[in-house]
Design a protein around this motif. Structure first.
Motif, PDB file in Angstrom:
ATOM      1  N   VAL A 218      48.356  16.264  47.724  1.00 21.84           N
ATOM      2  CA  VAL A 218      49.058  17.294  48.487  1.00 21.84           C
ATOM      3  C   VAL A 218      50.558  17.177  48.254  1.00 21.84           C
ATOM      4  N   GLU A 219      51.079  15.963  48.260  1.00 21.79           N
ATOM      5  CA  GLU A 219      52.511  15.768  47.997  1.00 21.79           C
ATOM      6  C   GLU A 219      52.905  16.334  46.637  1.00 21.79           C
ATOM      7  N   ASP A 220      52.115  16.018  45.607  1.00 18.88           N
ATOM      8  CA  ASP A 220      52.411  16.542  44.269  1.00 18.88           C
ATOM      9  C   ASP A 220      52.367  18.072  44.254  1.00 18.88           C
ATOM     10  N   GLY A 221      51.383  18.640  44.953  1.00 20.68           N
ATOM     11  CA  GLY A 221      51.260  20.090  44.997  1.00 20.68           C
ATOM     12  C   GLY A 221      52.432  20.757  45.702  1.00 20.68           C
ATOM     13  N   ILE A 222      52.961  20.098  46.717  1.00 18.99           N
ATOM     14  CA  ILE A 222      54.119  20.641  47.431  1.00 18.99           C
ATOM     15  C   ILE A 222      55.344  20.637  46.526  1.00 18.99           C
ATOM     16  N   VAL A 223      55.600  19.515  45.870  1.00 24.27           N
ATOM     17  CA  VAL A 223      56.770  19.417  44.996  1.00 24.27           C
ATOM     18  C   VAL A 223      56.656  20.380  43.821  1.00 24.27           C
ATOM     19  N   ALA A 224      55.438  20.622  43.342  1.00 27.91           N
ATOM     20  CA  ALA A 224      55.225  21.555  42.234  1.00 27.91           C
ATOM     21  C   ALA A 224      55.330  23.014  42.664  1.00 27.91           C
ATOM     22  N   ILE A 227      51.856  24.302  47.013  1.00 23.89           N
ATOM     23  CA  ILE A 227      51.378  24.155  48.390  1.00 23.89           C
ATOM     24  C   ILE A 227      52.554  24.294  49.349  1.00 23.89           C
ATOM     25  N   ASP A 228      52.357  25.076  50.398  1.00 27.07           N
ATOM     26  CA  ASP A 228      53.319  25.194  51.495  1.00 27.07           C
ATOM     27  C   ASP A 228      52.562  24.917  52.788  1.00 27.07           C
ATOM     28  N   LEU A 229      52.795  23.748  53.381  1.00 25.22           N
ATOM     29  CA  LEU A 229      52.032  23.343  54.563  1.00 25.22           C
ATOM     30  C   LEU A 229      52.328  24.210  55.781  1.00 25.22           C
ATOM     31  N   THR A 230      53.376  25.028  55.725  1.00 24.18           N
ATOM     32  CA  THR A 230      53.665  25.930  56.845  1.00 24.18           C
ATOM     33  C   THR A 230      52.937  27.259  56.714  1.00 24.18           C
ATOM     34  N   ARG A 231      52.271  27.464  55.563  1.00 25.51           N
ATOM     35  CA  ARG A 231      51.597  28.749  55.328  1.00 25.51           C
ATOM     36  C   ARG A 231      50.252  28.500  54.657  1.00 25.51           C
ATOM     37  N   LEU A 232      49.348  27.893  55.368  1.00 26.14           N
ATOM     38  CA  LEU A 232      48.036  27.558  54.814  1.00 26.14           C
ATOM     39  C   LEU A 232      47.040  28.693  55.054  1.00 26.14           C
ATOM     40  N   ASP A 233      46.244  28.969  54.040  1.00 25.41           N
ATOM     41  CA  ASP A 233      45.153  29.938  54.158  1.00 25.41           C
ATOM     42  C   ASP A 233      43.912  29.170  54.619  1.00 25.41           C
ATOM     43  N   VAL A 234      43.675  29.171  55.899  1.00 28.25           N
ATOM     44  CA  VAL A 234      42.689  28.283  56.505  1.00 28.25           C
ATOM     45  C   VAL A 234      41.265  28.577  56.041  1.00 28.25           C
ATOM     46  N   GLY A 235      40.935  29.846  55.837  1.00 29.14           N
ATOM     47  CA  GLY A 235      39.562  30.211  55.481  1.00 29.14           C
ATOM     48  C   GLY A 235      39.062  29.530  54.221  1.00 29.14           C
ATOM     49  N   PRO A 236      39.724  29.711  53.073  1.00 28.27           N
ATOM     50  CA  PRO A 236      39.264  29.058  51.840  1.00 28.27           C
ATOM     51  C   PRO A 236      39.280  27.539  51.923  1.00 28.27           C
ATOM     52  N   TRP A 267      54.883  16.274  60.014  1.00 31.66           N
ATOM     53  CA  TRP A 267      54.390  17.550  59.469  1.00 31.66           C
ATOM     54  C   TRP A 267      55.537  18.567  59.451  1.00 31.66           C
ATOM     55  N   PRO A 268      55.734  19.262  58.329  1.00 30.39           N
ATOM     56  CA  PRO A 268      56.931  20.091  58.180  1.00 30.39           C
ATOM     57  C   PRO A 268      56.913  21.337  59.062  1.00 30.39           C
ATOM     58  N   ALA A 269      58.118  21.689  59.549  1.00 30.95           N
ATOM     59  CA  ALA A 269      58.284  22.923  60.309  1.00 30.95           C
ATOM     60  C   ALA A 269      58.842  24.028  59.428  1.00 30.95           C
ATOM     61  N   ILE A 330      42.874  21.198  50.665  1.00 27.78           N
ATOM     62  CA  ILE A 330      44.135  21.906  50.435  1.00 27.78           C
ATOM     63  C   ILE A 330      44.553  21.760  48.974  1.00 27.78           C
ATOM     64  N   ALA A 331      44.474  20.533  48.437  1.00 27.27           N
ATOM     65  CA  ALA A 331      44.827  20.311  47.030  1.00 27.27           C
ATOM     66  C   ALA A 331      43.885  21.051  46.096  1.00 27.27           C
ATOM     67  N   VAL A 332      42.598  21.051  46.415  1.00 25.85           N
ATOM     68  CA  VAL A 332      41.630  21.754  45.565  1.00 25.85           C
ATOM     69  C   VAL A 332      41.948  23.238  45.522  1.00 25.85           C
ATOM     70  N   HIS A 333      42.162  23.836  46.681  1.00 24.25           N
ATOM     71  CA  HIS A 333      42.357  25.287  46.740  1.00 24.25           C
ATOM     72  C   HIS A 333      43.637  25.726  46.037  1.00 24.25           C
ATOM     73  N   TYR A 334      44.728  25.033  46.297  1.00 23.09           N
ATOM     74  CA  TYR A 334      46.019  25.505  45.806  1.00 23.09           C
ATOM     75  C   TYR A 334      46.388  24.980  44.420  1.00 23.09           C
ATOM     76  N   VAL A 335      45.766  23.894  43.993  1.00 19.68           N
ATOM     77  CA  VAL A 335      46.127  23.312  42.695  1.00 19.68           C
ATOM     78  C   VAL A 335      44.973  23.405  41.704  1.00 19.68           C
TER      79      VAL A 335
END
Length: 413
Positions: A218-224, A227-236, A267-269, A330-335
């Motif tokens: 998740v950290e790698d996905g955020i820096v890349a 991933i934006d932990l403030t805007r997660l698509d919960v369904g997928p 957790w980021p705001a 989260i990592a699977v879906h976004y990365v």
């Protein structure tokens, strides 16, 4: 240091396949388990991990993790948890350092290809390949009959490295820990009464792996910027949790789990912006999450001890399992499921399949010397295919592409 654990590990735990004479008396004194750790650190397979994919290819960015940096992080988590539980930290750390040695080029994508191509010679699985490397393919020690026994690690360490202590087909699913032609050493390192149970040191390694890659991917996905932990698509994300990890997780469970994660102090705001302050906040989040997961397991496992071999088991709370699964999803879906990633994976699969085919056709002339020797000693086509799979699995991402270009005349991954 080992005197702290003398009552927990006996001579059978320290036994090696090939007995070794005492070391020089003027050399620094090390325990048997410290020697195991040093052997894994210095193994050629460990060095190759630096050029093997974790989630994103190691050549794509200087920041993202590769298999080596991931293994070092797993080792740190495993050592700290082992020490906190009163287990022998060198064993758990060595198992963590070794846990990904058997992974082929291109991560799990490459593993799936080799599993399909190796169906006629016993399949392929990264953890079974790790055992093969440690006990056969790595060059260190030979027995009286002239056969390689790999790094000649102790029984306790090899057992800790066995993440899936069963043969192919003994359980549903693709995971297993030993090929049929490696059963003699598997039988030597396992006791019949243990069945398919992991020793506690393997459980610690397994949990440390889950914790490290759930957080760090998740950290790698955020820096890349994926991933934006403030805007997660919960369904997928919830669908992946159920499809990949926890099939019985309810919508209410997942909603409560996400709420609990968002309540973690770091957790980021706001969205990650690449600043030094933002990167520091992200690092604090990863630290908070690792501490949260390991602390919960330590508190739940508490007693009974001692935490050595088969005297106890880790207790992982259901909430902790759900939180780890959500981070993985989260990592699977976004990365891993991004369109560009899928196109790259398709080409990687084609490349590995073509590489296996051309090497199998050309035989020993296309193999490195150790594998060419194995080819000439192979008794049948299945054994020769296994040699080809061993060779290809040993390659890094970069060398797989280079070998393919050299042997086929077609460049590009």
């Amino acid at each position: 240091m080992d005197s702290l654990y003398d009552g927990l590990y006996d001579d059978a735990d320290r036994e090696r396949l090939v007995a070794e004479p005492p070391k020089r008396v003027d050399a620094p004194e090390r325990t048997a388990f410290e020697r195991d750790r040093a052997r894994v650190v210095h193994a050629a397979s460990s060095r190759r991990l630096a050029a093997k994919t974790q989630v994103v290819g190691p050549q794509s960015d200087d920041f993202v993790r590769n298999r080596l940096t991931h293994s070092l992080e797993v080792a740190q988590v495993a050592r700290d948890l082992s020490r906190a539980l009163g287990s022998q930290p060198d064993i758990a750390e060595t198992a963590a350092l070794a846990h990904d040695l058997g992974h082929p080029p291109f991560g799990h994508n490459g593993e799936e290809v080799l599993a399909r191509l190796a169906a006629d010679c016993g399949g392929f699985e990264g953890n079974a390949q790790t055992l093969r490397l440690l006990t056969r393919l790595e060059a260190k020690t030979f027995d009286a009959a002239g056969r390689s026994v790999g790094l000649n690690l102790t029984r306790a360490t090899l057992d800790a490295c066995t993440k899936y202590p069963w043969r192919r087909g003994d359980r549903p699913g693709p995971k297993f820990g030993v090929y049929d032609d490696d059963l003699p050493v598997f039988t030597w390192l396992r006791s019949p009464e243990t069945g398919q149970r992991q020793c506690i040191e393997a459980q610690i390694m397994d949990l440390a792996d889950d914790v490290a890659y759930s957080v760090h991917d998740v950290e790698d996905g955020i820096v890349a910027g994926r991933i934006d932990l403030t805007r997660l698509d919960v369904g997928p994300v919830g669908e992946i949790v159920r499809d990949w990890y926890l099939p019985d997780a309810s919508d209410d469970d997942l909603a409560a789990t996400l709420l609990a994660l968002r309540d973690v102090g770091g957790w980021p705001a706001s969205s990650y912006d690449g600043s030094r302050r933002s990167l520091a906040a992200l690092k604090n989040l990863t630290s908070d999450l690792i501490g949260r997961f390991c602390g919960a397991v330590q508190d739940a496992s508490g007693a009974p001890g001692p935490f050595a071999r088969y005297r106890a088991d880790l207790v992982v709370p259901d909430q902790t399992r759900r939180e780890i699964a959500v981070l993985k999803a989260i990592a699977v879906h976004y990365v891993m499921r991004s369109d560009d990633r899928r196109r790259l994976q398709e080409r990687q699969r084609e490349l590995l399949a073509e590489l296996v085919a051309v090497i199998a056709n050309r035989g020993p002339d296309a193999l490195d010397r150790p594998f060419a020797d194995d080819w000439r000693e192979a008794a049948d086509d299945a054994a020769r295919l296994r040699v080809v799979i061993d060779q290809v699995a040993s390659l890094t991402d970069v060398t797989a592409v280079a070998w393919h270009a050299r042997l086929t005349g077609v460049s590009g991954a």
